[in-house]
Each structure stands twice: as structure tokens, then as C-alpha cells.
Design a protein around this motif. Structure first.
Motif, PDB file in Angstrom:
ATOM      1  N   PHE A  32      -5.718 -59.406   9.390  1.00 31.68           N
ATOM      2  CA  PHE A  32      -5.128 -58.281  10.104  1.00 31.68           C
ATOM      3  C   PHE A  32      -5.553 -56.930   9.522  1.00 31.68           C
ATOM      4  O   PHE A  32      -4.767 -55.991   9.470  1.00 31.68           O
ATOM      5  CB  PHE A  32      -3.586 -58.366  10.109  1.00 31.68           C
ATOM      6  CG  PHE A  32      -3.075 -59.490  10.931  1.00 31.68           C
ATOM      7  CD1 PHE A  32      -2.724 -60.683  10.321  1.00 31.68           C
ATOM      8  CD2 PHE A  32      -2.967 -59.375  12.307  1.00 31.68           C
ATOM      9  CE1 PHE A  32      -2.251 -61.739  11.085  1.00 31.68           C
ATOM     10  CE2 PHE A  32      -2.502 -60.428  13.063  1.00 31.68           C
ATOM     11  CZ  PHE A  32      -2.138 -61.617  12.453  1.00 31.68           C
ATOM     12  N   HIS A  59      -3.378 -54.959  14.793  1.00 29.80           N
ATOM     13  CA  HIS A  59      -3.980 -56.092  15.484  1.00 29.80           C
ATOM     14  C   HIS A  59      -4.439 -55.613  16.844  1.00 29.80           C
ATOM     15  O   HIS A  59      -4.043 -54.550  17.322  1.00 29.80           O
ATOM     16  CB  HIS A  59      -2.988 -57.261  15.608  1.00 29.80           C
ATOM     17  CG  HIS A  59      -1.769 -56.944  16.431  1.00 29.80           C
ATOM     18  ND1 HIS A  59      -1.772 -56.972  17.806  1.00 29.80           N
ATOM     19  CD2 HIS A  59      -0.513 -56.578  16.058  1.00 29.80           C
ATOM     20  CE1 HIS A  59      -0.569 -56.638  18.250  1.00 29.80           C
ATOM     21  NE2 HIS A  59       0.205 -56.394  17.213  1.00 29.80           N
ATOM     22  N   GLN A  67       0.194 -63.886  18.478  1.00 27.94           N
ATOM     23  CA  GLN A  67      -0.790 -64.927  18.258  1.00 27.94           C
ATOM     24  C   GLN A  67      -1.631 -64.632  17.014  1.00 27.94           C
ATOM     25  O   GLN A  67      -1.709 -63.487  16.551  1.00 27.94           O
ATOM     26  CB  GLN A  67      -1.680 -65.093  19.480  1.00 27.94           C
ATOM     27  CG  GLN A  67      -2.488 -63.864  19.863  1.00 27.94           C
ATOM     28  CD  GLN A  67      -3.150 -64.057  21.215  1.00 27.94           C
ATOM     29  OE1 GLN A  67      -3.677 -65.113  21.503  1.00 27.94           O
ATOM     30  NE2 GLN A  67      -3.099 -63.025  22.039  1.00 27.94           N
ATOM     31  N   GLU A  69      -4.522 -63.807  14.370  1.00 34.72           N
ATOM     32  CA  GLU A  69      -5.728 -62.982  14.367  1.00 34.72           C
ATOM     33  C   GLU A  69      -6.264 -62.925  12.951  1.00 34.72           C
ATOM     34  O   GLU A  69      -5.522 -62.647  12.008  1.00 34.72           O
ATOM     35  CB  GLU A  69      -5.421 -61.574  14.872  1.00 34.72           C
ATOM     36  CG  GLU A  69      -6.632 -60.654  14.859  1.00 34.72           C
ATOM     37  CD  GLU A  69      -6.357 -59.292  15.470  1.00 34.72           C
ATOM     38  OE1 GLU A  69      -6.698 -58.281  14.827  1.00 34.72           O
ATOM     39  OE2 GLU A  69      -5.779 -59.253  16.584  1.00 34.72           O
ATOM     40  N   THR A  70      -7.529 -63.218  12.779  1.00 37.98           N
ATOM     41  CA  THR A  70      -8.163 -63.141  11.464  1.00 37.98           C
ATOM     42  C   THR A  70      -9.353 -62.192  11.527  1.00 37.98           C
ATOM     43  O   THR A  70     -10.004 -62.072  12.574  1.00 37.98           O
ATOM     44  CB  THR A  70      -8.634 -64.515  10.976  1.00 37.98           C
ATOM     45  OG1 THR A  70      -9.601 -65.039  11.913  1.00 37.98           O
ATOM     46  CG2 THR A  70      -7.481 -65.485  10.851  1.00 37.98           C
ATOM     47  N   ARG A  71      -9.613 -61.546  10.401  1.00 41.07           N
ATOM     48  CA  ARG A  71     -10.732 -60.613  10.324  1.00 41.07           C
ATOM     49  C   ARG A  71     -11.496 -60.845   9.029  1.00 41.07           C
ATOM     50  O   ARG A  71     -10.909 -61.078   7.981  1.00 41.07           O
ATOM     51  CB  ARG A  71     -10.239 -59.168  10.386  1.00 41.07           C
ATOM     52  CG  ARG A  71      -9.414 -58.888  11.640  1.00 41.07           C
ATOM     53  CD  ARG A  71      -9.115 -57.415  11.833  1.00 41.07           C
ATOM     54  NE  ARG A  71      -8.361 -57.203  13.070  1.00 41.07           N
ATOM     55  CZ  ARG A  71      -8.221 -56.035  13.671  1.00 41.07           C
ATOM     56  NH1 ARG A  71      -8.793 -54.965  13.153  1.00 41.07           N
ATOM     57  NH2 ARG A  71      -7.521 -55.932  14.785  1.00 41.07           N
ATOM     58  N   ILE A  85     -13.768 -60.447  14.199  1.00 44.16           N
ATOM     59  CA  ILE A  85     -12.371 -60.638  14.590  1.00 44.16           C
ATOM     60  C   ILE A  85     -12.262 -61.873  15.473  1.00 44.16           C
ATOM     61  O   ILE A  85     -12.956 -61.987  16.483  1.00 44.16           O
ATOM     62  CB  ILE A  85     -11.821 -59.415  15.345  1.00 44.16           C
ATOM     63  CG1 ILE A  85     -11.998 -58.139  14.518  1.00 44.16           C
ATOM     64  CG2 ILE A  85     -10.349 -59.620  15.714  1.00 44.16           C
ATOM     65  CD1 ILE A  85     -11.546 -56.874  15.235  1.00 44.16           C
ATOM     66  N   THR A  86     -11.389 -62.777  15.091  1.00 48.81           N
ATOM     67  CA  THR A  86     -11.060 -63.938  15.912  1.00 48.81           C
ATOM     68  C   THR A  86      -9.582 -63.866  16.247  1.00 48.81           C
ATOM     69  O   THR A  86      -8.745 -63.762  15.347  1.00 48.81           O
ATOM     70  CB  THR A  86     -11.364 -65.249  15.165  1.00 48.81           C
ATOM     71  OG1 THR A  86     -12.756 -65.278  14.831  1.00 48.81           O
ATOM     72  CG2 THR A  86     -11.036 -66.457  16.038  1.00 48.81           C
ATOM     73  N   ARG A  87      -9.263 -63.893  17.526  1.00 50.88           N
ATOM     74  CA  ARG A  87      -7.874 -63.743  17.952  1.00 50.88           C
ATOM     75  C   ARG A  87      -7.509 -64.846  18.950  1.00 50.88           C
ATOM     76  O   ARG A  87      -8.288 -65.173  19.845  1.00 50.88           O
ATOM     77  CB  ARG A  87      -7.657 -62.370  18.588  1.00 50.88           C
ATOM     78  CG  ARG A  87      -6.217 -62.127  19.043  1.00 50.88           C
ATOM     79  CD  ARG A  87      -5.985 -60.670  19.400  1.00 50.88           C
ATOM     80  NE  ARG A  87      -4.644 -60.453  19.934  1.00 50.88           N
ATOM     81  CZ  ARG A  87      -3.545 -60.327  19.211  1.00 50.88           C
ATOM     82  NH1 ARG A  87      -3.635 -60.396  17.891  1.00 50.88           N
ATOM     83  NH2 ARG A  87      -2.367 -60.134  19.770  1.00 50.88           N
ATOM     84  N   GLY A 201      -5.705 -66.408  24.588  1.00 48.77           N
ATOM     85  CA  GLY A 201      -7.095 -66.346  24.121  1.00 48.77           C
ATOM     86  C   GLY A 201      -7.819 -67.682  24.270  1.00 48.77           C
ATOM     87  O   GLY A 201      -7.433 -68.509  25.103  1.00 48.77           O
ATOM     88  N   TRP A 203     -10.453 -65.150  21.616  1.00 42.84           N
ATOM     89  CA  TRP A 203     -11.438 -64.075  21.703  1.00 42.84           C
ATOM     90  C   TRP A 203     -12.184 -63.961  20.379  1.00 42.84           C
ATOM     91  O   TRP A 203     -11.628 -64.214  19.306  1.00 42.84           O
ATOM     92  CB  TRP A 203     -10.760 -62.734  21.991  1.00 42.84           C
ATOM     93  CG  TRP A 203     -10.108 -62.650  23.335  1.00 42.84           C
ATOM     94  CD1 TRP A 203     -10.716 -62.352  24.526  1.00 42.84           C
ATOM     95  CD2 TRP A 203      -8.728 -62.840  23.635  1.00 42.84           C
ATOM     96  NE1 TRP A 203      -9.798 -62.351  25.542  1.00 42.84           N
ATOM     97  CE2 TRP A 203      -8.563 -62.647  25.033  1.00 42.84           C
ATOM     98  CE3 TRP A 203      -7.600 -63.158  22.873  1.00 42.84           C
ATOM     99  CZ2 TRP A 203      -7.338 -62.765  25.663  1.00 42.84           C
ATOM    100  CZ3 TRP A 203      -6.371 -63.273  23.502  1.00 42.84           C
ATOM    101  CH2 TRP A 203      -6.249 -63.074  24.885  1.00 42.84           C
ATOM    102  N   ASN A 204     -13.462 -63.542  20.476  1.00 43.89           N
ATOM    103  CA  ASN A 204     -14.291 -63.319  19.293  1.00 43.89           C
ATOM    104  C   ASN A 204     -15.035 -61.995  19.433  1.00 43.89           C
ATOM    105  O   ASN A 204     -15.763 -61.781  20.416  1.00 43.89           O
ATOM    106  CB  ASN A 204     -15.300 -64.457  19.117  1.00 43.89           C
ATOM    107  CG  ASN A 204     -14.622 -65.785  18.806  1.00 43.89           C
ATOM    108  OD1 ASN A 204     -14.150 -66.001  17.699  1.00 43.89           O
ATOM    109  ND2 ASN A 204     -14.560 -66.669  19.795  1.00 43.89           N
TER     110      ASN A 204
END
Length: 562
Positions: A32, A59, A67, A69-71, A85-87, A201, A203-204
């Protein structure tokens, strides 16, 4: 923490510059972390033994707020980072379905079928499909309201729910046997939900953040060896020794629409105008003073001493073909019209050496000018090499006689190719100025401002089908902007994949704003969407053939070693 790699390289930076860099690359997992939000600075390259602190304050404004989310942030150079970013997570509510092309109700027998229609026409098609033994459904499509478009788009007809795309093949065959065309699509790409709390999602995205206070390199653009041919973003990156690169603006792909690779909108490279704008569509302006988004206008003219000037329709494109329209006396419109080629039988177009080995051939007139603007030849057919430092001017139709009367061998001819700002002043360019076309705007002065209609993404004669597919539905997107701290952000969002849904324009604008952009615009997307780092593609382009050759690319060039 990953290992730190330091390397010294000598690279070609642009067509005339060379640069030497010592690059420090560190990859860190973040959760995040907002790379460009108003409250967090873009990270610089930490020492190997430093631990970077993670921020949990931001986010993406995309789908359900809760949901995952990683960065992951990679420092490419001081002041330059790439954030992956993967969400979201795979949504089991999405499925494959057959979407039917509904025949037009227009009296024109050549009017094409479209994805959307009136409720009565859609129901009529559904009834016929049901009578043929299929189970068809009619769905109402309503799009989020944008600055100048959106709302009720119409009705679509769909059949079936499938676990894979291949599972829908038999149903498509049945629909065709009933007299209609259809294709199998994934419902996760619909874009109907927008920022709905029910949307999961996935999403990338990839985000390049450039801090001008710390980054000592250049944010520039390149079209490659010439304008009339396309190269991949990887090729353009490798040729310049770029730290990173992203695809750029819209361009011509079909030879029937002009020269493939030619920018379909404003373009400036190394301070030189090489393509006129499409109406007043927004452009990304890059120069030593920073990045800005400006709506540029065109003023082109050809003149000789003591004679009235002639309007110049464009520069470095095939005369008579205006991709995305937005010119003067164009058919069917002078307004921007995206992914459409307008025509004009009577035009004057100038050419620079950047266009290619030879100008477009054909009937008409071509005047050759040397570096001093002196007419060295008047050719009664088109197609020749442009002299180094000089230019040529072509005319077709009724403009042939007008140009012939003006051009006298041995005399001077002045060619003006000016881009005007919104206040009517000529855009000041230097050898470090580049302009990349795009549109529509996404964010202006910190507020959502998606100008789809103004910038030609609305067609009034096709039952909203173009808007539905290009604006409303989720697609791969590339966009750019600046944040409140003056940093430039360039973003790619993968799409047309079940593992990465893509973004509608409405979602794209929300994402831009949630990344901290106060001004943002859309660039070319779809199969063009590509980000390259260190010579490797780091996103997932959507074309089945792989990375798509493009017209130009944004490049992050290393600075000179001090």
C-alpha cells in the motif's frame, strides 16, 4: 531486500547525444505504498543496508475498497522509480459469454450491425434466437457520466455462460446459423461496474515516477529512424539506452489511412514540429521546465515575398488522409473523430527529413526547398527525397495550381508549422522539447474531467458502439500526468486478460487521481500498451502476437556522469 547491482554503461541517448551512467537498482516489496500521492515523496535509491518504510495510507480508487493491493517499488536511478501494483483477486462471478451483433435499423442497407441497439430491436433479436433454441438475454447498458458523455448507451443481446472462451464456440456457430454475428467476450471486461464496491478485479499496473528535483536524466520521446515506419517500444528503448520506456501517442496503422507509424496528432521531437494536432486534443509537452498537458492548436502556412500566404494543412503525413480528423475542410468532419480517417481532396502538406527516405508518391505537385528555404525544384509529380536540413511541400487537387503559382525556382518560400497554446501564442520549443499526442483528458486541476466527446470518442451515428467498446469497456491503457509536487507519472494498466481486466476511461481517471495526479491524460492503449525496463518488457501486452510496433515512445534517458 534484493541484492544491489551497480553497473557502468556507455549508451546512445537520442540521435545526437551520448551519456554515461552509473545505475543503482534496488527492488523492495511495499504494501500500500502510494508512489505519487501528495503526502509521500518518490523514493530515492537507498543504501544496501537501509530498510524502506512502508506506507499504508493510499490505495487505488478501483473496485471494492477493502480488496487486497500490493506494491513493489524498484529504484532505477535517483528520482526515478517503477512501482508494480497488483490489486484485487480473481472474481468467480465473471464468465465468458457470446455477444450478438444487432442489425442496424437504419434505412442505409450498408449500415453495420452493432453491439448496442434500442430495447425493441434488441428484444426482437433475442426472440428470434430463443425461437432457434438458444437462451438469449437483453441487458441494459448504462455508462458512468463523464464530463461530456455517458449515461444510457442502449441494449445488448448475449447468450450463454462459459468457463472458457473456447466453450462458447458452438454457441457462436448456432447464433450464426440463426442469421447473426457474434463473438465470445469476458464479462470482467465490461466496465459496467466502474468503481463499484462489488467489483473485485484483478488489475495489474506499472507506474513510473519521475522526480525532476532528483532525476538527472531526461524524459523525452523518440519515433525511431523515421516517422513512416513502426518499431516496438523495446526497440526504441534499446536504440537510446533508456532506463525505461513506455509506448506513446496515437499513430496510423493501416496503409489505407496514411503512412504506418505516422503520429495521429501533435508531435514535436527535439524541438521540431513533425505532426499537426487533431483539433485541440490534449498533448503531453515535455521540456526542461517539466511536464505539462496542453491543448494545442495548429497554424500552418506557406508564403513567398509579396504574395498572399497559403494555408498548410499538415506536416509529415500523406496528403488527403487525416487520421483521427480534426483538420480543415475535412470530410465528413473538422472535429476530432477517433480511429477514423477523414479525407480532403485539396491539401498542402510539408515534409521534413524525419519523415523517411522518400515522400509519398502520387499525382500532384512537390516543391523542394534547401536548408535556406530556396526553391531548388518544382516537380509535377509527388515523391522524392527530402534534402538534409531542407524540406518539401506537396499539393493535391485544386491546391496544385495555387502552390505552383507561389513556388518559383531560385526564390525563397517560407513554411510555417506552428503549434499554438490555448491563449493563441506560439508554443515555445527548444532542442529539448518533445510533444506526444493523446486524449482525452482524465484529470484537470485535481478534478475528474474525462472529455470523451470533445476529443472524438463519441460517434453519433453508430448506436454508441464505438463509445461502448473504446470508452465504456475495460481495455489496456497507458496514461500520464503530473502530481502536486511536480513529479511526472507514466502508467500502464494491462487488460483484455482474465488475470488483468484493464480499465474503462472512467476507472482510468479515478486511478490517475488516486495516484496523486492533478493533471492527467490518456495516451495510446490497447495492444500498444507496453512498459520496458532495462531492455525487458515488464508488463503483459495484450496482442496475441506479442509486443506491438508503435509510432513513438516515452523514454527515460540516463543523465551524464559527473
Amino acid at each position: 531486500m534484493s541484492s544491489t547491482a551497480t553497473r557502468s554503461l556507455t549508451m546512445t541517448a537520442g540521435r545526437h547525444r551520448r551519456a554515461v551512467i552509473t545505475a543503482l537498482a534496488v527492488s523492495l516489496p511495499f504494501a500500500f505504498l502510494t508512489p505519487a500521492g501528495p503526502s509521500s515523496a518518490a523514493p530515492t535509491a537507498p543504501a544496501p543496508d537501509q530498510q524502506a518504510a512502508a506506507s499504508t495510507t493510499g490505495h487505488l480508487d478501483l473496485g471494492a475498497a477493502d480488496q487486497p493491493e500490493t506494491r513493489n517499488v524498484t529504484t532505477l536511478a535517483p528520482g526515478l522509480t517503477r512501482t508494480t501494483i497488483t490489486r484485487g483477486t480473481p472474481n468467480q462471478d465473471f464468465f465468458w459469454t457470446a455477444e450478438v451483433a444487432v442489425p442496424s435499423t437504419s434505412p442505409d442497407p450498408d449500415a453495420p450491425a452493432s453491439a448496442l441497439s434500442t430495447q425493441a430491436q434488441a428484444q426482437k433479436v433475442a426472440d428470434k434466437l430463443n425461437a432457434a433454441g438458444l437462451i438469449a438475454r437483453v441487458e441494459h447498458v448504462q455508462s458512468p457520466q463523464l464530463a461530456d458523455a455517458g449515461g444510457d448507451l442502449g441494449y445488448r443481446v448475449r447468450v450463454g455462460q462459459f468457463g472458457t472462451k473456447a466453450d462458447g464456440t458452438g454457441t457462436v456457430d448456432q447464433i450464426k446459423a440463426a442469421g447473426y454475428k457474434a463473438s465470445v467476450i469476458y464479462t470482467g471486461w465490461d466496465g459496467d461496474a466502474g468503481t463499484s464496491e462489488d467489483d473485485r478485479g484483478p488489475w495489474n499496473l506499472q507506474v513510473l515516477t519521475i522526480d525532476p528535483k532528483e532525476f538527472k536524466g531526461d524524459l523525452t520521446a523518440s519515433f525511431g529512424p523515421n516517422l513512416e515506419n513502426r518499431e516496438t517500444t523495446s526497440q526504441l528503448s534499446a536504440a537510446t539506452g533508456a532506463l525505461a520506456a513506455v509506448n506513446g501517442g496515437f499513430f496510423t496503422m493501416d496503409p489505407a489511412a496514411g503512412a504506418p507509424g505516422d503520429p495521429a496528432g501533435a508531435a514535436v521531437h527535439d524541438g521540431k514540429v513533425i505532426s499537426e494536432p487533431v483539433g485541440d486534443r490534449p498533448s503531453l509537452v515535455l521540456d526542461k521546465n517539466g511536464t505539462s498537458i496542453q491543448r494545442l492548436h495548429w497554424h500552418g502556412a506557406v508564403s513567398a515575398p509579396g504574395a498572399p500566404e497559403l494555408p498548410l494543412d499538415g506536416v509529415d503525413r500523406v496528403p488527403g488522409l487525416i487520421r483521427n480528423c480534426g483538420g480543415t475542410n475535412d470530410t465528413p468532419t473538422n472535429l476530432p473523430l477517433h480511429d477514423f480517417t477523414c479525407t480532403d481532396a485539396n491539401e498542402i502538406v510539408s515534409f521534413t527529413p524525419e519523415y523517411g527516405p522518400a515522400t509519398p508518391a502520387g499525382p500532384g505537385l512537390e516543391v523542394v526547398l534547401d536548408a535556406q528555404g530556396t526553391v531548388t525544384a518544382v516537380n509535377h509529380t509527388r515523391g522524392t527525397a527530402v534534402p538534409a536540413g531542407g524540406q518539401t511541400v506537396q499539393a493535391i487537387g485544386t491546391d496544385v495550381d495555387k502552390l505552383a503559382a507561389l513556388a518559383v525556382r531560385g526564390k525563397k518560400l517560407k513554411v510555417d508549422t506552428d503549434l499554438l497554446t490555448e491563449n493563441g501564442k506560439t508554443l515555445t520549443t527548444t532542442p529539448t522539447t518533445d510533444v506526444v499526442n493523446g486524449g482525452p483528458t482524465l484529470v484537470q486541476n485535481g478534478q475528474l474531467d474525462v472529455t470523451a466527446k470533445r476529443d472524438g470518442m463519441v460517434r453519433t451515428n453508430d448506436s454508441n458502439s464505438f463509445f461502448y467498446g473504446w470508452v465504456h469497456k475495460r481495455n489496456p491503457r497507458t496514461f500520464a500526468g503530473v502530481d502536486a509536487q511536480g513529479r511526472t507519472l507514466v502508467v500502464t494498466a494491462d487488460g483484455r486478460q482474465t488475470t488483468s481486466l484493464g480499465l474503462s476511461l472512467n476507472e482510468e481517471a479515478h486511478v490517475a487521481k488516486s495516484l496523486g495526479m492533478v493533471n492527467a491524460m490518456n495516451l495510446d492503449g490497447g495492444g500498444s500498451t507496453t512498459m520496458v525496463q532495462g531492455g525487458q518488457v515488464v508488463n503483459s501486452p495484450s496482442d496475441v502476437t506479442g509486443e506491438r510496433p508503435v509510432g513513438d515512445a516515452l523514454l527515460l534517458l540516463p543523465g551524464r556522469k559527473t
